[in-house]
Design a protein around this motif. Structure first.
Motif, mmCIF file in Angstrom:
data_model
loop_
_atom_site.group_PDB
_atom_site.id
_atom_site.type_symbol
_atom_site.label_atom_id
_atom_site.label_comp_id
_atom_site.label_asym_id
_atom_site.label_seq_id
_atom_site.Cartn_x
_atom_site.Cartn_y
_atom_site.Cartn_z
ATOM 1 N N TYR A 185 -104.359 -35.371 -2.884
ATOM 2 C CA TYR A 185 -105.221 -34.608 -1.986
ATOM 3 C C TYR A 185 -105.149 -33.100 -2.268
ATOM 4 C CZ TYR A 185 -106.079 -38.784 0.835
ATOM 5 O OH TYR A 185 -106.464 -40.026 1.266
ATOM 6 N N GLN A 186 -104.350 -32.732 -3.249
ATOM 7 C CA GLN A 186 -104.240 -31.328 -3.634
ATOM 8 C C GLN A 186 -105.146 -31.046 -4.837
ATOM 9 O OE1 GLN A 186 -100.069 -30.511 -4.259
ATOM 10 N NE2 GLN A 186 -99.480 -31.450 -2.313
ATOM 11 N N PRO A 187 -105.489 -29.787 -5.129
ATOM 12 C CA PRO A 187 -106.381 -29.474 -6.251
ATOM 13 C C PRO A 187 -105.763 -29.839 -7.606
ATOM 14 C CG PRO A 187 -106.293 -27.647 -4.697
ATOM 15 C CD PRO A 187 -105.199 -28.585 -4.306
ATOM 16 N N TRP A 188 -106.586 -30.412 -8.478
ATOM 17 C CA TRP A 188 -106.229 -30.727 -9.856
ATOM 18 C C TRP A 188 -107.247 -30.062 -10.779
ATOM 19 C CZ3 TRP A 188 -102.885 -34.988 -11.766
ATOM 20 C CH2 TRP A 188 -102.073 -35.536 -10.750
ATOM 21 N N TRP A 189 -106.804 -29.692 -11.968
ATOM 22 C CA TRP A 189 -107.720 -29.112 -12.949
ATOM 23 C C TRP A 189 -108.487 -30.213 -13.675
ATOM 24 C CZ3 TRP A 189 -109.248 -24.210 -13.638
ATOM 25 C CH2 TRP A 189 -108.488 -23.194 -13.029
ATOM 26 N N HIS A 190 -109.809 -30.024 -13.797
ATOM 27 C CA HIS A 190 -110.705 -30.957 -14.484
ATOM 28 C C HIS A 190 -111.436 -30.211 -15.600
ATOM 29 C CE1 HIS A 190 -110.617 -34.091 -11.182
ATOM 30 N NE2 HIS A 190 -110.143 -33.025 -10.564
ATOM 31 N N ASP A 191 -111.913 -30.974 -16.578
ATOM 32 C CA ASP A 191 -112.631 -30.408 -17.730
ATOM 33 C C ASP A 191 -114.068 -30.917 -17.728
ATOM 34 O OD1 ASP A 191 -113.433 -29.373 -20.130
ATOM 35 O OD2 ASP A 191 -111.957 -30.428 -21.363
ATOM 36 N N ARG A 192 -115.033 -29.994 -17.721
ATOM 37 C CA ARG A 192 -116.447 -30.391 -17.829
ATOM 38 C C ARG A 192 -116.827 -30.724 -19.272
ATOM 39 N NH1 ARG A 192 -116.983 -25.867 -14.177
ATOM 40 N NH2 ARG A 192 -117.693 -26.568 -12.125
ATOM 41 N N SER A 200 -115.778 -24.138 -18.295
ATOM 42 C CA SER A 200 -115.635 -25.569 -18.544
ATOM 43 C C SER A 200 -114.564 -26.200 -17.661
ATOM 44 C CB SER A 200 -115.288 -25.825 -20.014
ATOM 45 O OG SER A 200 -115.280 -27.208 -20.313
ATOM 46 N N PHE A 201 -113.778 -25.382 -16.962
ATOM 47 C CA PHE A 201 -112.637 -25.894 -16.201
ATOM 48 C C PHE A 201 -112.797 -25.556 -14.719
ATOM 49 C CE2 PHE A 201 -111.458 -24.580 -20.478
ATOM 50 C CZ PHE A 201 -111.033 -25.783 -21.016
ATOM 51 N N PHE A 202 -112.442 -26.512 -13.879
ATOM 52 C CA PHE A 202 -112.554 -26.296 -12.442
ATOM 53 C C PHE A 202 -111.506 -27.145 -11.726
ATOM 54 C CE2 PHE A 202 -114.945 -30.055 -13.371
ATOM 55 C CZ PHE A 202 -114.885 -30.852 -12.242
ATOM 56 N N THR A 203 -111.262 -26.817 -10.472
ATOM 57 C CA THR A 203 -110.274 -27.560 -9.697
ATOM 58 C C THR A 203 -110.940 -28.275 -8.525
ATOM 59 O OG1 THR A 203 -109.754 -25.653 -8.288
ATOM 60 C CG2 THR A 203 -108.395 -25.980 -10.260
ATOM 61 N N LYS A 204 -110.435 -29.450 -8.230
ATOM 62 C CA LYS A 204 -110.821 -30.198 -7.034
ATOM 63 C C LYS A 204 -109.783 -31.298 -6.825
ATOM 64 C CE LYS A 204 -113.836 -33.641 -9.221
ATOM 65 N NZ LYS A 204 -115.170 -34.293 -9.189
ATOM 66 N N PRO A 205 -109.627 -31.785 -5.599
ATOM 67 C CA PRO A 205 -108.690 -32.886 -5.356
ATOM 68 C C PRO A 205 -109.211 -34.195 -5.951
ATOM 69 C CG PRO A 205 -109.206 -31.681 -3.333
ATOM 70 C CD PRO A 205 -110.195 -31.249 -4.358
ATOM 71 N N ILE A 206 -108.308 -35.107 -6.203
ATOM 72 C CA ILE A 206 -108.699 -36.446 -6.635
ATOM 73 C C ILE A 206 -109.183 -37.264 -5.438
ATOM 74 C CG2 ILE A 206 -107.791 -38.623 -7.559
ATOM 75 C CD1 ILE A 206 -106.001 -36.938 -9.400
ATOM 76 N N CYS A 207 -108.544 -37.091 -4.309
ATOM 77 C CA CYS A 207 -108.919 -37.809 -3.088
ATOM 78 C C CYS A 207 -109.426 -36.833 -2.035
ATOM 79 C CB CYS A 207 -107.730 -38.584 -2.523
ATOM 80 S SG CYS A 207 -107.169 -39.946 -3.578
ATOM 81 N N ARG A 225 -106.637 -34.755 -18.626
ATOM 82 C CA ARG A 225 -105.739 -34.407 -19.729
ATOM 83 C C ARG A 225 -106.385 -33.387 -20.670
ATOM 84 N NH1 ARG A 225 -104.325 -40.161 -19.127
ATOM 85 N NH2 ARG A 225 -102.191 -40.216 -18.313
ATOM 86 N N SER A 226 -107.694 -33.513 -20.911
ATOM 87 C CA SER A 226 -108.317 -32.550 -21.822
ATOM 88 C C SER A 226 -108.417 -31.166 -21.185
ATOM 89 C CB SER A 226 -109.704 -33.027 -22.259
ATOM 90 O OG SER A 226 -110.636 -32.981 -21.204
ATOM 91 N N ALA A 227 -108.319 -31.092 -19.839
ATOM 92 C CA ALA A 227 -108.311 -29.776 -19.182
ATOM 93 C C ALA A 227 -107.095 -28.959 -19.591
ATOM 94 C CB ALA A 227 -108.354 -29.943 -17.666
ATOM 95 N N GLN A 228 -106.071 -29.613 -20.093
ATOM 96 C CA GLN A 228 -104.869 -28.907 -20.512
ATOM 97 C C GLN A 228 -105.127 -27.959 -21.685
ATOM 98 O OE1 GLN A 228 -101.328 -29.514 -19.098
ATOM 99 N NE2 GLN A 228 -102.929 -29.728 -17.545
ATOM 100 N N ARG A 229 -106.278 -28.113 -22.359
ATOM 101 C CA ARG A 229 -106.612 -27.216 -23.465
ATOM 102 C C ARG A 229 -107.023 -25.831 -22.971
ATOM 103 N NH1 ARG A 229 -112.266 -26.999 -24.633
ATOM 104 N NH2 ARG A 229 -113.473 -28.190 -23.098
ATOM 105 N N GLY A 230 -107.365 -25.705 -21.697
ATOM 106 C CA GLY A 230 -107.774 -24.415 -21.152
ATOM 107 C C GLY A 230 -106.629 -23.420 -21.156
ATOM 108 N N ALA A 231 -106.880 -22.230 -21.651
ATOM 109 C CA ALA A 231 -105.816 -21.240 -21.793
ATOM 110 C C ALA A 231 -105.191 -20.868 -20.455
ATOM 111 C CB ALA A 231 -106.368 -19.993 -22.481
ATOM 112 N N HIS A 232 -105.969 -20.941 -19.388
ATOM 113 C CA HIS A 232 -105.474 -20.539 -18.075
ATOM 114 C C HIS A 232 -105.059 -21.724 -17.217
ATOM 115 C CE1 HIS A 232 -109.633 -21.682 -17.584
ATOM 116 N NE2 HIS A 232 -109.500 -21.685 -16.274
ATOM 117 N N VAL A 233 -105.132 -22.932 -17.764
ATOM 118 C CA VAL A 233 -104.800 -24.133 -17.000
ATOM 119 C C VAL A 233 -103.304 -24.415 -17.111
ATOM 120 C CG1 VAL A 233 -105.173 -26.614 -16.766
ATOM 121 C CG2 VAL A 233 -107.100 -25.096 -17.309
ATOM 122 N N PRO A 234 -102.601 -24.514 -16.001
ATOM 123 C CA PRO A 234 -101.159 -24.768 -16.069
ATOM 124 C C PRO A 234 -100.858 -26.186 -16.537
ATOM 125 C CG PRO A 234 -101.907 -24.834 -13.790
ATOM 126 C CD PRO A 234 -103.072 -24.365 -14.603
#
Length: 309
Positions: A185-192, A200-207, A225-234
């Protein structure tokens, strides 16, 4: 917030319903004739009004009710694709879908439907979309209320569709690992997968909880997992890795999964809020005219109903 189990018909187990015909709708000859007549008479713009289905229309509206308020999936069998041209198959898919929901444009060209076939794209590349290769897909949801797939031709081997109730998977996490359920229910990084820039990267909860005790699950491990390529994505935390591992184990558990071998003329409708879907890898025929070919449509439910899905 307090994370609780979600009750209702959206929670089901594949092991309990795979032998049931309750989720199948077989078109009779009258329905098939209606579809073919509507395809032949269809104008340039396909709408519910321009694609009349006097007896099949009410059946599709019943399927819509099952999608929104029931199990969240329906398989329509017997769409008369045999002998149709590619354009006629497109018209049939659009016409049937219009009786279920509103068409949502897809892709950079904002097309009303996508052709799902192997283009030889490398699935390891960050910009490759799931419909462009023949590899296995992890369980995921698409970014609209409903996704529909009309099978024009199946693969030579493989390419099975598999679905799970994301509500059932969620409830299993709540029962067994409430700490990981809360994390969803917390924000996760996603890759468009639209490029390498920050857009190309944004955050939203899974649930996401909705009114009336309903739940919307938006999951796609490949895009997380591919969002991990973003330079600013933890980097993923240990808890996030653990949550994804558990989600992947549960979605691939035979207790939860329901597998469908889509054949020509099968049209699958899934509610992305409560159903996750996957596909096995497949082998195609060498002849281009025999290769696997599906038509994908994204649909929206009318705004008053969307609030409660």
């Amino acid at each position: 917030m307090t994370i609780a189990q979600v009750l209702g018909p959206g929670e089901w187990l594949g092991a309990e319903i795979r032998d049931s015909d309750a989720w199948r709708v077989s078109l009779d000859e009258g329905h098939r004739q209606e579809v073919m007549a509507a395809v032949r008479a269809a104008p340039g713009e396909i709408t519910r009004e321009s694609f009349p289905l006097p007896t099949l229309g009410p059946v599709l509206r019943g399927a819509r009710e099952e999608l929104v308020d029931g199990r969240g999936f329906v398989l329509i069998q017997g769409v008369p694709t045999e002998g149709m041209s590619e354009r006629q198959c497109e018209i049939a898919a659009l016409g049937l879908a219009c009786h279920v929901g509103g068409i949502v444009p897809q892709g950079p060209d904002q097309a009303p439907l996508m052709h799902v076939r192997d283009t030889g794209a490398d699935p390891a590349q960050a910009r490759t979309r799931s419909y462009e290769h023949s590899g296995r897909l992890g369980y995921h949801s698409d970014p609209t209320d409903i996704v529909a797939l009309l099978c024009v031709r199946p693969a030579k081997a493989g390419g099975l569709s598999a679905i799970v109730s994301s509500v059932a998977v969620h409830n299993e996490l709540v029962r067994t690992r409430p700490d990981l359920a809360e994390l969803l229910y917390q924000p996760w990084w996603h890759d468009r997968r639209t490029g390498d820039g920050p857009d190309s990267f944004f955050t939203k909860p899974i649930c996401v909880p909705h009114t009336g005790g309903r739940l919307s699950v938006s999951y796609g491990p490949d895009y997380l997992r591919s969002a991990q390529r973003g330079a600013h994505v933890p980097a993923f935390t240990h808890a996030q890795e653990e949550a994804m591992d558990l989600l992947d184990r549960l979605t691939n558990d035979p207790r939860f999964a329901l597998t469908m071998d889509l054949r020509a003329g099968d049209m699958q409708f899934l509610n992305n809020h409560v159903v996750l879907h996957s596909r096995t890898a497949y082998e195609d025929h060498p002849e281009p005219e025999r290769r696997r070919h599906l038509l994908r449509l994204w649909l929206t439910i009318d705004a008053p109903r969307l609030e409660s899905t």
